[in-house]
Scaffold this active site. Structure first.
Site, PDB file in Angstrom:
ATOM      1  N   PRO A  81       0.825  -1.218   0.000  1.00  0.00           N
ATOM      2  CA  PRO A  81       0.000   0.000   0.000  1.00  0.00           C
ATOM      3  C   PRO A  81       0.852   1.258   0.000  1.00  0.00           C
ATOM      4  CG  PRO A  81      -0.831  -1.600   1.603  1.00  0.00           C
ATOM      5  CD  PRO A  81       0.480  -2.129   1.111  1.00  0.00           C
ATOM      6  N   GLU A 135      13.962   4.962  28.236  1.00  0.00           N
ATOM      7  CA  GLU A 135      14.427   5.314  26.892  1.00  0.00           C
ATOM      8  C   GLU A 135      15.954   5.401  26.850  1.00  0.00           C
ATOM      9  OE1 GLU A 135      12.387   5.105  24.611  1.00  0.00           O
ATOM     10  OE2 GLU A 135      10.594   5.069  25.871  1.00  0.00           O
TER      11      GLU A 135
END
Length: 778
Positions: free
Chosen positions: A330, A551
Site C-alpha cells: 500500500p 528510553e
C-alpha cells in the site's frame, strides 16, 4: 482532479436524461392535480354559522349531531335533495351561558308549519296572539331573527348562504297544543299594520315566554367553514396510503436500483460503473508525475506504444500482453501509475474498482462485467483498469456464501471475458492489488494477466525523485537538501513521502514561516513515522524519571550493540500512544536481515526493562510492547528464518489465511510435541541470551545511563549524536553550540559555492533546479 461520471463516447452530455427526477416530478404533479380537482369539487359548498342558525330556526334540518368539541354536523334540505354541512358552534354555545344542545336537537327534529299562520295574511299575528290569550296554544320557546346583509360587501355564495334565505325580520316559535308540538314562523305584517312583530315579541316576553334574539348575516365570508367533501375523504382514506407506499418504494428501492447504472431503465443496476477517460477527458497525470519506479514505467510504456503503433509489433508477429497486474505494498503508487497510463494513452481508458461489481442482488456482478467489456469492445482498442482486483479475484472454493457465491460468479465472468471464445484482443486489462497471494491461479496464467509488474518501496534515488516531484508545489528554503531527507527516510513508501512534504508545509505555515526548512521536514518525517508529539499531556515527575531511564536504556544498548541502525532521536515527550520513544533510522536501504542484527534488535528491546530494574529495583508495564516485539522476532527467527542450530533450517509455520481473523502467525498443525518443546526452548534461549547481553552492557555503563537520563529530564529530546556525546562525557551545551557553528559554516560554504556557479540562485544548493515562476522547490 478527475470526473467520476461515466461518459459514453457517442453521448451528448446536453441530452443526458436526469436520474429519476422526471418520474419524481411526474408523481408530485399528479398528486397536486388530484388534490386540486377533488378539493375544487366542494368549493361551492361552503357554510357559515349564520346559515346554520337560519336552517335550524326555519326547520330545514332533518338530522343534527353536536360533538363534544362544539362541532355541529347536520343534514339540510335543499329543494328535494339533502346536503350535509359542518359548522363550529363552540363560541356560540359558550356565549349563551347554558347548555343549548338539547334545544338544538329538538328544533332539528321539527318541521316548519307554514299553514297555521301563513305569511301574507293581515290577521296572522292577531290570530296568533288570540290563540295565546285563549290558551289554545302554549309557547315553549320563541326566536326573534334578524337577517341582514354583511357589513363587508363581498360576493356571497349563492348556492349555500342565500338558498331559501332573504333579508328581513321574522319570529319563529315552538308551540305545544293538546295534540302535538308544532313549530311555526310569523313574518312581519304589511306596513303600518297592527300589531307589529316587535309588539308580539314584547307580549310574549311579558307572559314569561323564553325569547331569544338572533342577528344573522347573509354574507358568505364570515365564520365560514368548508363542508365535508366525501370525494376528498375517500381519496385521503383509500388512495393516499397507497400513493405514500408507492412513493416510498420509488425513493428507497427503485431509485436506488436505477442510480448506480445511470440512465437506461429501472433495472439499470446491472450496468457498469466504470469511469471513462479519453483524450478530451484526461486525468492530468503523466509519467513525469510518477517517480521511483522506472522499471514499472518502462513496462507499461510498451502497452501505450503498442496501442499507438500496433503495426510496429504486428510486423514481426508479436502480440501485446492481454493483461498487466500491478503488485505492490500500500502506498507504493499503483493507482498513480494507472492514472499516468490514462493520461498518456491516446485511447479510451475505463476505470473501475473491484468492489463495484458485487452488490446485494445476485448476478449483478457478472452482469456489470459483461456490460463493462461490451462498452470496451465498442471503444476498442482501449484499456480497462480494475483497481483492488482481489475484491473479486480471490481463489475459488474458499467462499462462505454457500453453493452460489456471487463473488465467484463475477470472477468467472472476468475470466471468460479476458480469454474466452468471444474475447477481443483490442482490450488490455490493467489490474492493481496488494494481495497477489490470494488471487485465483486462473486469473494469473498467461493469456490473462501475462505480466506482473512489482512496484517495490523506492530506494534512495527513487525517494529523492519522489520528494522532488511533490516539492514542486511547496516553497522550500534555500538550505533544504532533499538528498539528506531521502537518506533519512529509508523504508518510506511514495504515499508516506508525499505526506512528509505536506506535513512539513503545514508545520511551516503554522509557525508563520516564509518557506519550509530542514527542521520542518525532519519533524514531518517523525510525525509520519512515529506520530505527533503530545507535549500537553500532564505527566508526574516520577513517571518522567521512569520514562527517561527506560528510553536511555534503549538508546545505550542500541549504541553499544554492533550492526544496529544508528539512534536518530531519543525523547520522553509523548508521541502516539507511547510515553517516550527511541527512534532509529537506517543509514542505507537494508535488503538483507543478518542474524547478528536481529539478535541485537532483541537486546535493544530489553534495554528499557533492564534499565528500570537496575535503577529502581522493579519493572513497570511500559515494556509490554518491547517484550512482544522481542518474542515475535525470536519466533520468526526459529520457525521461519532457520536461525537456530538445534531446530535447523525448517519452516514450521503455516501460510493459510483464516477467513475470519485474517493472516496471523501460526505454527503448523502436524508438529510433534517434541518439536514444539524444542521450538519453545530455542525461543527462550535466544531471549535469555540477549537479555543477559543487554544487562551486561547497561551494568558496565551504569554512569552513562544516569547521564543520559538526566539529560533527557532536562532537555526532553536528544538526537543520536547528542546521546553519544553525553556518553563520552562532553558538555551537552557546548556540543550543541559546536554543532550550530558547523551547520552555519557549511551553509555559508554552500552559499558561496552557489554564488560562484551562477549567482542568480542565491543560497539555493546547486543540486536543486531553479523553480518556475510562482513556485519554489525542487
Amino acid at each position: 482532479m478527475t470526473s467520476k461520471e461515466t461518459k459514453e463516447p457517442t453521448d451528448d452530455p446536453s441530452r443526458k436524461r436526469p436520474r429519476g427526477m422526471g418520474g419524481v416530478v411526474l408523481i408530485l404533479g399528479m398528486l397536486v392535480l388530484l388534490f386540486l380537482v377533488v378539493s375544487r369539487s366542494g368549493a361551492d359548498n361552503h357554510s357559515s354559522v349564520y346559515a346554520f342558525y337560519s336552517h335550524l330556526l326555519n326547520g330545514r334540518m332533518t338530522r343534527l349531531e353536536i360533538e363534544d368539541g362544539g362541532v355541529a354536523t347536520a343534514e339540510v334540505r335543499d329543494g328535494d335533495a339533502l346536503r350535509q354541512i359542518k359548522v363550529v358552534v363552540r363560541d356560540f354555545l359558550r356565549s349563551e351561558g347554558k347548555d343549548e344542545i338539547g334545544l338544538y336537537r329538538t328544533l332539528a327534529a321539527q318541521t316548519l308549519d307554514r299553514d297555521s299562520y301563513p305569511a301574507g295574511q293581515a290577521n296572522s299575528l292577531q290570530r296568533f296572539l288570540a290563540d295565546v290569550e285563549a290558551g289554545r296554544i302554549r309557547v315553549l320557546q320563541a326566536f326573534l331573527v334578524d337577517e341582514a346583509p354583511a357589513k363587508a360587501t363581498t360576493a356571497p355564495n349563492a348556492r349555500e348562504d342565500r338558498t331559501q334565505r332573504s333579508e328581513g325580520v321574522y319570529l319563529t316559535a315552538l308551540l305545544q297544543t293538546d295534540r302535538a308540538m308544532r313549530y311555526v314562523r310569523l313574518d312581519p305584517p304589511a306596513r303600518d299594520a297592527e300589531p307589529t312583530l316587535l309588539a308580539v315579541a314584547e307580549q310574549l316576553r311579558q307572559k314569561g315566554v323564553p325569547l331569544r334574539e338572533f342577528h344573522l348575516s347573509l354574507g358568505s365570508q364570515e365564520f365560514r367553514l368548508a363542508e365535508p367533501n366525501t370525494a376528498l375523504l375517500y381519496v385521503l382514506t383509500t388512495v393516499a396510503p397507497w400513493l405514500f407506499i408507492l412513493a416510498l418504494l420509488w425513493f428507497f428501492i427503485l431509485r436506488q436500483m436505477r442510480a448506480p447504472g445511470g440512465p437506461g431503465g429501472v433495472l439499470s443496476f446491472g450496468r457498469s460503473r466504470a469511469a471513462l477517460y479519453t483524450k478530451e477527458n484526461r486525468t492530468n497525470v503523466t509519467f513525469d508525475d510518477v517517480a521511483g519506479m522506472e522499471e514499472a514505467k518502462a513496462e507499461v510504456r510498451e502497452i501505450i506504444e503498442f496501442l499507438k503503433n500496433p503495426a510496429k509489433f504486428a510486423r514481426l508477429g508479436g502480440s501485446i500482453p492481454r493483461g498487466v497486474l500491478l503488485v505492490g505494498s500500500p502506498g507504493t503508487g499503483k493507482t498513480l501509475l494507472a492514472k499516468a497510463i490514462a493520461g498518456e494513452a491516446e485511447v479510451p481508458f475505463f476505470s473501475i474498482s473491484g468492489s463495484d461489481f458485487v452488490e446485494m442482488f445476485v448476478g449483478v456482478g457478472a452482469s456489470r462485467v459483461r456490460d463493462l467489456f461490451k462498452q470496451a469492445r465498442e471503444a476498442s482498442p482501449c484499456i480497462v483498469f480494475l483497481d483492488e482486483i482481489d475484491a473479486v479475484g480471490r481463489k475459488r472454493g474458499t467462499g462462505m456464501g454457500g453453493g452460489h457465491d456471487e463473488r465467484e460468479q463475477t470472477l468467472n465472468a472476468i475470466l471468460v471475458e479476458m480469454d474466452g471464445f468471444d474475447s477481443d484482443k483490442g482490450i488490455i486489462l490493467v489490474g492493481a492489488t496488494n494481495r497477489p497471494d490470494v488471487l485465483d491461479p486462473a486469473l494469473l496464467r498467461p493469456g490473462r494477466f501475462d505480466r506482473q509488474v512489482v512496484i517495490d518501496r523506492p530506494d534512495v534515488k527513487g525517494r529523492e525523485a519522489i520528494l522532488k516531484v511533490h516539492a514542486r508545489k511547496v516553497k522550500l528554503a534555500g538550505f533544504v537538501d532533499l538528498p539528506v531527507i531521502a537518506k533519512a527516510t529509508a523504508g518510506f513508501s511514495g504515499a508516506e513521502l508525499a505526506a512528509v512534504i505536506n506535513e512539513a508545509a503545514i508545520l511551516a505555515a503554522m509557525k508563520n514561516k516564509d518557506a519550509v526548512d530542514m527542521s520542518d521536514l525532519e519533524e514531518a518525517r517523525d510525525r509520519v513515522r512515529w506520530g505527533r508529539e503530545k507535549k500537553s499531556r500532564a505527566i508526574e515527575e516520577e513517571d518522567k524519571k521512569v520514562t527517561a531511564y527506560h528510553e536511555a536504556g534503549h538508546a545505550i544498548v542500541s549504541l553499544l550493540t554492533p550492526d544496529q541502525d544508528p539512534v536518530h532521536k531519543v525523547t520522553i515527550v509523548s508521541r502516539g500512544r507511547a510515553l517516550g520513544s527511541t527512534m532509529s533510522l537506517p543509514e542505507k536501504d537494508d535488503y538483507n536481515h543478518w542474524r547478528k542484527k536481529l539478535l541485537g534488535r532483541i537486546a535493544v528491546c530489553f534495554g528499557g526493562r533492564i534499565a528500570e530494574e537496575l535503577v529502581f529495583g522493579d519493572v513497570s508495564a511500559g515494556a509490554q510492547n518491547d517484550i512482544e516485539q522481542a518474542t515475535n522476532l525470536a519466533r520468526v527467527m526459529v520457525c521461519e528464518l532457520g536461525m537456530s542450530a538445534k531446530v535447523g533450517p525448517i519452516k514450521y509455520t503455516e501460510d493459510d489465511e483464516n477467513a475470519y481473523l485474517g493472516r496471523e502467525f501460526r505454527l503448523g498443525s502436524n508438529l510433534s510435541q517434541k518439536t514444539l518443546e524444542l521450538i519453545d526452548e530455542e525461543v527462550r534461549r535466544i531471549l535469555d541470551e540477549q537479555y543477559r547481553a543487554a544487562t551486561a552492557r547497561l551494568t558496565e555503563h551504569r554512569a552513562g545511563l544516569d547521564l543520559v537520563a538526566a539529560a533527557l529530564l532536562k532537555h526532553e529530546t536528544l538526537n543520536g549524536d547528542e546521546v553519544a556525546a553525553v556518553l563520552r562525557g562532553d558538555d551537552l551545551e557546548q556540543f550543541r553550540e559546536a554543532q550550530a557553528r558547523q551547520v552555519q559554516s557549511a551553509f555559508a560554504e554552500r552559499t558561496a559555492r552557489a554564488a560562484a556557479l551562477g549567482g542568480a540562485e542565491g543560497a539555493r544548493p546547486p543540486s536543486l533546479p531553479r523553480p518556475e515562476a510562482g513556485l519554489s522547490g525542487a
